[in-house]
Structure formats: C-alpha cells, structure tokens
Design a protein around this motif. Structure first.
Motif, PDB file in Angstrom:
ATOM      1  N   SER A   1     -33.482   7.872  18.674  1.00 15.14           N
ATOM      2  CA  SER A   1     -32.179   7.600  18.631  1.00 15.14           C
ATOM      3  C   SER A   1     -31.690   6.287  19.167  1.00 15.14           C
ATOM      4  CB  SER A   1     -31.297   9.048  19.395  1.00 15.14           C
ATOM      5  OG  SER A   1     -31.232   9.792  18.374  1.00 15.14           O
TER       6      SER A   1
ATOM      7  N   THR B   1     -34.633  12.662  19.120  1.00 12.43           N
ATOM      8  CA  THR B   1     -34.200  12.246  20.533  1.00 12.43           C
ATOM      9  C   THR B   1     -34.932  10.906  21.233  1.00 12.43           C
ATOM     10  OG1 THR B   1     -33.916  14.502  21.156  1.00 12.43           O
ATOM     11  CG2 THR B   1     -33.802  12.798  23.071  1.00 12.43           C
TER      12      THR B   1
ATOM     13  N   LYS C   1     -27.564  15.844  19.893  1.00 13.12           N
ATOM     14  CA  LYS C   1     -28.725  16.347  19.325  1.00 13.12           C
ATOM     15  C   LYS C   1     -28.695  16.205  17.955  1.00 13.12           C
ATOM     16  CE  LYS C   1     -29.705  19.997  22.955  1.00 13.12           C
ATOM     17  NZ  LYS C   1     -30.139  21.372  23.213  1.00 13.12           N
TER      18      LYS C   1
END
Length: 662
Positions: free
Chosen positions: A25, A22, A81
């Motif tokens: 990204s 996360t 996700k």
C-alpha cells in the motif's frame, strides 16, 4: 530469491495475502502521487504543443490519468485493510494508463528515440506490479508493444531494440524479484512477530496448569462486560479441603485434582459462562445475562455439586468441597474491584456460616463490608507490631485455690480505627490471609511475658484453621519455643472444632507434632458444634474447654447440669483436664462447686487483664494471708485500669469468649 511459486503461496494464504497488501500500500500511494503531478504537467504541455483532434485525444487521456490517480490514491488512503486483489487492480489500472498515454502519443507523433519509453515503463511496472502475474502482464505488454512499433524500423535498429527488450526483461524481473524478496522477508518477520505476540498474549491470559483464563484475563473480561454495559454475575468459588490434599498427597496429586475440577466444571455446558482460575484453589465464573438471583444461585450450587463429587485417582478416592459468593453488575457495583470485593465478602460469609453453598451478596451488608475492608487495609498497612497488645484471662483451680494458667487474648488499638473489636479484626485477618502474621506477633509477645512468670504458670494461645493448615508456620512456632528457652509443657494451644473440620488429617498430624514436643493441646468451645465427641477420639488432646452455653445454665437447667457432669466424668476417664468456661456469677459457681470442677475460666475469677495485673495476681496468691481477698482486690483493680477490654465487654455474654479469640 522470490519466485512464482512463493508468490502463489502468498496469494493462497489469507494472512500473507493481507500482509502483502499492507506492505504494498505505501508503494502504490508513493507512486500515484508523483504520477498524478507528472500527468498534470503533461496535460498542460499538450495544451501548449497540440491543437485540434490531437489535443483533444492526448489531453483527455492525460487528464483522465490525473483524475484516476487522485481517486485511486484516496481509495488507498481510506482503506485500512485494502484487499490484495483490489490493490492489484489499482496497480494494473495505473500501469495501463501510463501505457495508453505513451501508445497514444507515439501513434500520433511517432519518434524512434521515444520508443525507449516502453523500456522505462517496463522498469516502472516491475515495482508497481503488486503480484507476479500483474508484473508479468504489465512488463510483457510494454515490451511486446515496443517490438510492434520497432518492427517498422530497419532490421539493424530492430535488432538493437530487441536487445534492449531482452535486457529490460531481465532487469525488470530481477528488480521485481529483489523487491518481492525484501517484502516477503518483511512480511514473514511481521507475521512471526504477530504470531509470537498472540502466543504471548494467550500465555499471559491463560492459567498454565488448567488451561483456562487466569486472573488477568478474568478481570479483562469483567472490564469488557462493564464497558459494554452488559449485565452479568460474578461468582467466586473456593475449594474446601484442597490444601490438606495438597500437603498430604503432594503437589502432583493436587495439580491433577485441580485439572479434574476444571474439566468437570467445563462439562456442565452452562451457556456463555467463563471459568477462570484466580488463585491456588480459587476460581471465578462469569455468568452473562440479567439472571434472577434465584437462577444465579441455582447455577452456583450446580457448579458446587459437580465439584464436590468424589475424584477417583488410582488407589485414592479424593473428595473436596466448595463454597461460593456472588455479586451482580450493575446492581451491586460498577467496577471490577467492587464486584470482586463484594463476591469475595459473600464467599467469606458462605465459608463461615453456609459452607458448601452459594451465597449472594446482600446489599444491606455494604456498611459491614466497608468496615471490614478498612480493617483489612490497616492489617496490611498498619504497624501491627506496635498496635497489637495482649490481655490475659486467668484459669483458676478450685482444688488448689489458685490461678494455674492464663489464656492470651489479642487486642488491637489502631490510630485510624481506634480500638477494633477482636471478633472483627480476627475475621478480617482470616479472610485476608493475615491471620498467621497476627498469630506470630501474639505468640512472640506471649512468650516474652511467660518468661517472666513462675515455672508453674502456663499460657494458652488460640490457633486458627489457617494456622493449622500450614506446616511451615507450625514449625516456626516450635522454633520460637526452642529459641525462648521456655519449657514446652507451659505452653498450650487451643483449637476449635471448626478450625480442624476441613483439614482434619493435616491438623491431626500437626497437632501430634506439637504435642510430641511437650506442648499441650486444648479443644475449645466443646459442645458448640455438631460432632464434638468425634474429635475427642481423633485429636491428640490434653484438655477440653466446655462451652459457656452449658455452664451458664447449670443452676437453672437439670439438662445442662447433667451434660456438664457427664463431660467432666468423661474427661476424667480419658485423663483430660476440663475447663468450665464463662463462669460469671457466685450462683453459677455455687452450683458448679457441688460437681468438683477441675478448672474455671470466667469473669468471676478474672476478666482479661494486663501482664502487670496478671503478675500481681500470681504474686498475691503466694501470700500467706487470705488468698481470696487479695485476689478479689487485684482482679477488680486490674479491670478498672484495663479499659481496652471494653471492646469485648459490649458483646453478648454467650459470644464474649469466641469474640476474644487470640
């Protein structure tokens, strides 16, 4: 500083691995877009500067890079996700495409000064390498390739490029570690915040004593099941006798008992059930599925039976009961408030008439429940101080031929509801927990009236079961008596068998304190229960009021006459005063006169009257002229002006007294 071991720990920890993905990204997305724009520009320059096979090779690789970057960026944007391995693969592909563009160009057009691109690539790879191994692979590949190209150059230049490679290696891994350290700290802070938030949610949804869901969590579960349109039953369980145990043995024992109750209920292993605690001794059970009413009632009674078995604690063997009320979704309501309200109404019915059992809400009671809800709302929001008023019913002594006391009866005139029947608002007050507030107002107003009467006139007040289970409230009543200056011997408290049966020990203790202060204690509606004689022995009594059901049949029934006679004789032997309730006709009085009754209370000697009418009656009976004639005149005249009592006049004769309680 971050290190390979720390990275490895993040790699094997699923939560940190996902948190790392996360965090990276946005970095990958931010790198792919300018990279896509740059290689689109490079593709155009190839068409300007190259021809033939060189153009085909270089333009193909750069254009492939543009398309790949676009596809990978869309993939990253779409993945809420995205897993760390997949993100790592995207980073490696992006780095490899940069590497191939540079290698291909230098292979076709070798220029010594452009070898510096490999060092720049190593720096770029240090930020886009998602994992340590990805960074090591990318940076290592670019620097090894730099060395291979530079190996063809003179030794002096090769040495310079080796130095550049070493410096680049330290710079690249230094930047990578600093970046990872910052990211790891961010991840740790986020995971800690998530952990604390989850813990806070658990605490917010958990009853701290028993560990089961609390009121908030129960209602969230109800709302969730309603949103999912899943049928289920809501059962509210209320313990019988718990408050007495809590008051007598203390809160430590009470808390242990609650935990034991929850443990026992949980061991029943009812499929899918959710148990929650919504109040001090009130629990909720959610039974999922469209169970038939009989099956739901069977489950409810199963829980009650388990709860009601004795609990051995050290030298104690504690026993509590339970009653339950059930409602069903969707047949009985489409909101958590409606379902709970109907289950609570069924619970009150169970405690009032079927104690120790599970009762299902009856759809035919909707109107009654709505009326009760409206009454409860006005009890909570209305100005009871000004709306509640008292009427007084005489207690007459045939031997003295005079009224010796009165019973205070509550009436409620509400602006929205009008004149509310006593049986309705008293039941609503008991159910909603407002009965003590009501009793306090009645008691204070009664004392104000009693203060104006002669010293030989007494006044009796009714106490509910909730009043008798609250020691602080009883002490506050004694405080009012002391503050008023009125002699306690002029004050009488009336109780019923049902008011004391669930908290007998505590009730006996509090009644003993009231009697020790000088107040009188009367057992009301004697004979209407199943074990009334037991209470003559167990309670500190001064008076017994015999229920009208026996008194009204004395003139027709030999059995009733014998019962009344035996009770009167028993009271005489026990030195208790005896009041015959509900005497309404001269025929009834004629039959009772032969028995030499002690005290009479009934419509024949006076309906409930205002304080002014009561004062007139008191004054008239001291007149030397005939007592009976003025008494009749005052009694009848006061009733003509006392229209609020019509609320009780509409009740059946057998229930008038109980409906007028308070």
């Amino acid at each position: 500083m971050a290190n390979p071991i720390a990275t490895y720990n993040y790699w094997i920890n699923p939560a940190r691995r996902q948190a790392m993905a996360t965090a990276y990204s946005p970095i990958v997305r931010g790198f792919l877009f300018p990279g896509m724009v740059y290689y689109a520009y490079i593709t155009l320059t190839h068409f300007r500067d190259e021809t033939g096979l060189e153009l085909a090779m270089l333009a193909s690789i750069s254009f492939t890079t543009v398309v790949s970057y676009y596809v990978m960026r869309q993939h990253v944007l779409a993945g809420d996700k995205l897993s760390l391995p997949r993100l790592e693969l995207i980073g490696l592909i992006a780095n490899l495409l940069i590497y191939l563009n540079v290698v291909c160009y230098l292979t076709i057009h070798f220029e010594q000064n452009k070898l510096i691109y490999f060092a720049l690539m190593a720096v770029v790879f240090s930020t886009t390498g998602i994992t340590f191994r990805g960074t090591l692979l990318s940076v290592g590949l670019s620097l090894v390739t730099l060395y291979l190209f530079a190996a063809k150059l003179p030794q002096e230049i090769l040495t310079q490029y080796v130095s550049i490679s070493i410096a680049t290696t330290f710079a690249s891994f230094g930047m990578a570690m600093l970046l990872r350290k910052a990211i790891f700290r961010q991840i740790d802070a986020r995971l800690l915040a998530d952990e604390l938030a989850a813990k806070a949610r658990r605490l917010a949804d958990t009853d701290m004593l028993t560990g089961i869901p609390n009121r908030r969590a129960v209602f969230e579960k109800i709302d969730y099941l309603i949103d999912q349109r899943r049928p289920f039953w809501v059962g509210i369980f209320d313990l019988d006798g718990f408050k007495a145990i809590n008051d007598i043995y203390g809160h430590i024992v009470g808390d242990k008992l609650l935990c034991a109750i929850v443990e026992r209920a949980s061991k029943l292993e009812i499929p899918g059930v959710t148990f929650g605690r919504v109040g001090g001794d009130e629990f909720v059970a959610l039974f999922p599925g469209n169970l038939p009413e009989e099956a739901a009632a069977e489950l409810g009674n199963k829980v009650i039976e388990a709860i009601s078995r004795p609990y051995p604690f050290a030298l104690l063997n504690l026993v509590v009961g339970a009653s339950a009320g059930f409602s069903h979704f969707p047949s009985m309501g489409a909101s958590s408030a409606k379902l709970y309200e109907k289950a609570d109404f069924a619970l009150y019915k169970a405690k009032a008439k079927h104690r120790g059992r599970c009762l299902m809400f009856d759809a035919t009671e909707d109107k009654e429940m709505q009326q009760a809800t409206a009454i409860e709302r006005e009890l909570r929001e209305g100005d009871l101080e000004s709306e509640i008023y008292l009427l007084f019913q005489p207690q007459y002594s045939p031997q003295l031929q005079r009224t010796v006391g009165f019973e205070a009866l509550a009436r409620w005139q509400n602006p929205k509801l009008g004149l509310v029947r006593p049986d309705q608002f008293i039941r609503a007050a008991e159910r909603s927990g407002h009965i003590s507030k009501l009793t306090e107002i009645i008691f204070r107003k009664g004392l104000e009236t009693l203060a104006e009467w002669p010293e030989d006139i007494s006044l009796s007040f009714n106490l509910s079961g909730q009043d008798l289970s609250d020691q602080a409230f009883i002490m506050s009543l004694l405080g009012q008596i002391m503050k008023s200056g009125i002699s306690p011997r002029r004050i009488e408290f009336e109780i019923t068998e049902t008011a004391v049966m669930t908290t007998l020990d505590l009730s006996r203790s509090l009644l003993t304190e009231l009697r020790a202060s000088g107040c009188k204690i009367a057992l009301d509606d004697f004979g209407s229960g199943y074990s009334s004689y037991e209470y003559l022995d167990q309670l500190p009594l001064d008076k017994v009021k015999l229920d009208r059901s026996f008194v009204s049949k004395v003139s027709q029934s030999v059995t009733s006459r014998e019962i009344v006679t035996s009770v009167m004789r028993l009271c005489a032997r026990l030195e208790l005063r005896c009041v015959l309730e509900g005497v309404e006709t001269p025929d009834e009085m004629a039959a009772l006169s032969e028995l030499s009754p002690d005290l009479i209370q009934g419509y024949l000697f006076g309906r409930p009257m205002t304080a002014a009418a009561a004062m007139q009656l008191i004054n008239a009976q001291d007149n030397p002229v005939s007592v009976r004639e003025p008494f009749e005149t005052i009694r009848q005249g006061s009733m003509k002006s006392c229209t609020p009592d019509d609320a009780s006049r509409d009740l059946p004769a057998s229930s008038r007294h109980s409906a007028s309680r308070l």
